[in-house]
Scaffold this motif. Structure first.
Motif, PDB file in Angstrom:
ATOM      1  N   LEU A  89       4.014 -15.698 -11.203  1.00  0.00           N
ATOM      2  CA  LEU A  89       3.883 -14.542 -12.077  1.00  0.00           C
ATOM      3  C   LEU A  89       4.760 -13.396 -11.566  1.00  0.00           C
ATOM      4  O   LEU A  89       5.488 -12.772 -12.341  1.00  0.00           O
ATOM      5  CB  LEU A  89       2.423 -14.093 -12.162  1.00  0.00           C
ATOM      6  N   CYS A  90       4.711 -13.137 -10.269  1.00  0.00           N
ATOM      7  CA  CYS A  90       5.535 -12.058  -9.706  1.00  0.00           C
ATOM      8  C   CYS A  90       7.026 -12.355  -9.884  1.00  0.00           C
ATOM      9  O   CYS A  90       7.809 -11.436 -10.155  1.00  0.00           O
ATOM     10  CB  CYS A  90       5.196 -11.834  -8.234  1.00  0.00           C
ATOM     11  N   CYS A  91       7.418 -13.605  -9.754  1.00  0.00           N
ATOM     12  CA  CYS A  91       8.825 -13.969  -9.974  1.00  0.00           C
ATOM     13  C   CYS A  91       9.245 -13.679 -11.414  1.00  0.00           C
ATOM     14  O   CYS A  91      10.325 -13.127 -11.657  1.00  0.00           O
ATOM     15  CB  CYS A  91       9.060 -15.442  -9.643  1.00  0.00           C
ATOM     16  N   ARG A  92       8.410 -14.054 -12.371  1.00  0.00           N
ATOM     17  CA  ARG A  92       8.735 -13.791 -13.787  1.00  0.00           C
ATOM     18  C   ARG A  92       8.796 -12.295 -14.057  1.00  0.00           C
ATOM     19  O   ARG A  92       9.691 -11.814 -14.753  1.00  0.00           O
ATOM     20  CB  ARG A  92       7.698 -14.447 -14.711  1.00  0.00           C
ATOM     21  N   LEU A  93       7.839 -11.546 -13.505  1.00  0.00           N
ATOM     22  CA  LEU A  93       7.825 -10.094 -13.713  1.00  0.00           C
ATOM     23  C   LEU A  93       9.024  -9.437 -13.046  1.00  0.00           C
ATOM     24  O   LEU A  93       9.596  -8.485 -13.591  1.00  0.00           O
ATOM     25  CB  LEU A  93       6.523  -9.494 -13.199  1.00  0.00           C
ATOM     26  N   ALA A  94       9.416  -9.916 -11.875  1.00  0.00           N
ATOM     27  CA  ALA A  94      10.554  -9.331 -11.171  1.00  0.00           C
ATOM     28  C   ALA A  94      11.845  -9.457 -11.988  1.00  0.00           C
ATOM     29  O   ALA A  94      12.672  -8.547 -11.984  1.00  0.00           O
ATOM     30  CB  ALA A  94      10.721  -9.979  -9.800  1.00  0.00           C
ATOM     31  N   VAL A  95      11.988 -10.554 -12.690  1.00  0.00           N
ATOM     32  CA  VAL A  95      13.167 -10.745 -13.538  1.00  0.00           C
ATOM     33  C   VAL A  95      13.184  -9.705 -14.655  1.00  0.00           C
ATOM     34  O   VAL A  95      14.233  -9.128 -14.970  1.00  0.00           O
ATOM     35  CB  VAL A  95      13.199 -12.172 -14.127  1.00  0.00           C
ATOM     36  N   GLN A  96      12.029  -9.430 -15.242  1.00  0.00           N
ATOM     37  CA  GLN A  96      11.940  -8.503 -16.367  1.00  0.00           C
ATOM     38  C   GLN A  96      11.922  -7.034 -15.937  1.00  0.00           C
ATOM     39  O   GLN A  96      12.221  -6.153 -16.730  1.00  0.00           O
ATOM     40  CB  GLN A  96      10.663  -8.775 -17.159  1.00  0.00           C
ATOM     41  N   ALA A  97      11.554  -6.769 -14.694  1.00  0.00           N
ATOM     42  CA  ALA A  97      11.337  -5.399 -14.225  1.00  0.00           C
ATOM     43  C   ALA A  97      12.643  -4.608 -14.114  1.00  0.00           C
ATOM     44  O   ALA A  97      13.680  -5.159 -13.757  1.00  0.00           O
ATOM     45  CB  ALA A  97      10.644  -5.425 -12.866  1.00  0.00           C
ATOM     46  N   THR A  98      12.531  -3.310 -14.400  1.00  0.00           N
ATOM     47  CA  THR A  98      13.675  -2.423 -14.162  1.00  0.00           C
ATOM     48  C   THR A  98      13.794  -2.110 -12.685  1.00  0.00           C
ATOM     49  O   THR A  98      14.886  -1.812 -12.194  1.00  0.00           O
ATOM     50  CB  THR A  98      13.544  -1.108 -14.956  1.00  0.00           C
ATOM     51  N   SER A  99      12.654  -2.146 -11.965  1.00  0.00           N
ATOM     52  CA  SER A  99      12.692  -1.968 -10.517  1.00  0.00           C
ATOM     53  C   SER A  99      11.561  -2.763  -9.879  1.00  0.00           C
ATOM     54  O   SER A  99      10.515  -2.974 -10.482  1.00  0.00           O
ATOM     55  CB  SER A  99      12.580  -0.488 -10.133  1.00  0.00           C
ATOM     56  N   VAL A 100      11.816  -3.198  -8.650  1.00  0.00           N
ATOM     57  CA  VAL A 100      10.826  -3.899  -7.845  1.00  0.00           C
ATOM     58  C   VAL A 100      10.837  -3.244  -6.472  1.00  0.00           C
ATOM     59  O   VAL A 100      11.901  -3.092  -5.868  1.00  0.00           O
ATOM     60  CB  VAL A 100      11.133  -5.407  -7.707  1.00  0.00           C
ATOM     61  N   GLU A 101       9.647  -2.844  -6.012  1.00  0.00           N
ATOM     62  CA  GLU A 101       9.532  -2.243  -4.684  1.00  0.00           C
ATOM     63  C   GLU A 101       8.458  -2.961  -3.899  1.00  0.00           C
ATOM     64  O   GLU A 101       7.430  -3.353  -4.446  1.00  0.00           O
ATOM     65  CB  GLU A 101       9.155  -0.767  -4.782  1.00  0.00           C
ATOM     66  N   ARG A 102       8.718  -3.115  -2.620  1.00  0.00           N
ATOM     67  CA  ARG A 102       7.706  -3.664  -1.711  1.00  0.00           C
ATOM     68  C   ARG A 102       7.250  -2.525  -0.819  1.00  0.00           C
ATOM     69  O   ARG A 102       8.072  -1.821  -0.237  1.00  0.00           O
ATOM     70  CB  ARG A 102       8.282  -4.787  -0.863  1.00  0.00           C
ATOM     71  N   ILE A 103       5.944  -2.353  -0.712  1.00  0.00           N
ATOM     72  CA  ILE A 103       5.380  -1.306   0.126  1.00  0.00           C
ATOM     73  C   ILE A 103       4.841  -1.946   1.394  1.00  0.00           C
ATOM     74  O   ILE A 103       4.040  -2.886   1.329  1.00  0.00           O
ATOM     75  CB  ILE A 103       4.246  -0.543  -0.609  1.00  0.00           C
ATOM     76  N   PHE A 104       5.278  -1.432   2.532  1.00  0.00           N
ATOM     77  CA  PHE A 104       4.839  -1.930   3.832  1.00  0.00           C
ATOM     78  C   PHE A 104       4.550  -0.722   4.710  1.00  0.00           C
ATOM     79  O   PHE A 104       5.417   0.133   4.895  1.00  0.00           O
ATOM     80  CB  PHE A 104       5.922  -2.814   4.460  1.00  0.00           C
ATOM     81  N   CYS A 105       3.331  -0.617   5.202  1.00  0.00           N
ATOM     82  CA  CYS A 105       2.896   0.546   5.999  1.00  0.00           C
ATOM     83  C   CYS A 105       3.126   1.847   5.240  1.00  0.00           C
ATOM     84  O   CYS A 105       3.499   2.866   5.819  1.00  0.00           O
ATOM     85  CB  CYS A 105       3.612   0.582   7.342  1.00  0.00           C
ATOM     86  N   GLY A 106       2.934   1.801   3.932  1.00  0.00           N
ATOM     87  CA  GLY A 106       3.088   2.989   3.106  1.00  0.00           C
ATOM     88  C   GLY A 106       4.524   3.353   2.790  1.00  0.00           C
ATOM     89  O   GLY A 106       4.774   4.332   2.089  1.00  0.00           O
TER      90      GLY A 106
END
Length: 116
Positions: A89-106
Motif C-alpha cells: 500500500l505504501c509503495c502504491r501511495l508513494a508513486v501517486q504522492a506529490t511528496s514522501v517524507e520519512r520521520i526519524f527521531c522527529g
C-alpha cells in the motif's frame, strides 16, 4: 496527496501538525473520516484500503503510516501477510504522492518532492 512514514513513536503526527497548523480535530483515523479531513493517521490499520477512491475524493490528503516492515519477521502467517499488504500500500501511495517524507527521531527526511 502527501505520504508521511516512520516508526512508531517517531513524531510523525506532531511533525505534520506543527508544519501545517492543523489540530487533532483535523485528523481522521478511518477512511470514511479521511474523505472530509486533511490528515489521515494510522494508515497501517487499513492495509486493504481502496486508495484510488479515497484520493479521488480528497486529493490533498496527508497520509501518515507507521513503518511495519522493519524488525523481526512475525511467526504468525496472518501478521506477515498484513505487513506485506501495508508495505505494498505504501509503495502504491508513494508513486501517486506529490511528496514522501520519512520521520526519524522527529526529523524529516524528504524521499520524494518537497517536504511539508
Amino acid at each position: 496527496m502527501r505520504l508521511i512514514i516512520g516508526g512508531m513513536g517517531q513524531g510523525k503526527l506532531s511533525y505534520v501538525l506543527h508544519k501545517t497548523g492543523y489540530t487533532l480535530d483535523d485528523v481522521a483515523y478511518t477512511p470514511e473520516e479521511a474523505v472530509h479531513r486533511p490528515i489521515f493517521a494510522g494508515l497501517e490499520n487499513w492495509s486493504t484500503l481502496d486508495e484510488i477512491s479515497l484520493l479521488e475524493k480528497n486529493p490533498s490528503l496527508i497520509c501518515i503510516c507507521n513503518e511495519v516492515g522493519c524488525g523481526v519477521v512475525p511467526v504468525d502467517p496472518t501478521a506477515r501477510i498484513w505487513r506485506e499488504q501495508v508495505g505494498r500500500l505504501c509503495c502504491r501511495l508513494a508513486v501517486q504522492a506529490t511528496s514522501v517524507e520519512r520521520i526519524f527521531c522527529g526529523l524529516p527526511m524528504v524521499l520524494k518532492g518537497e517536504g511539508l
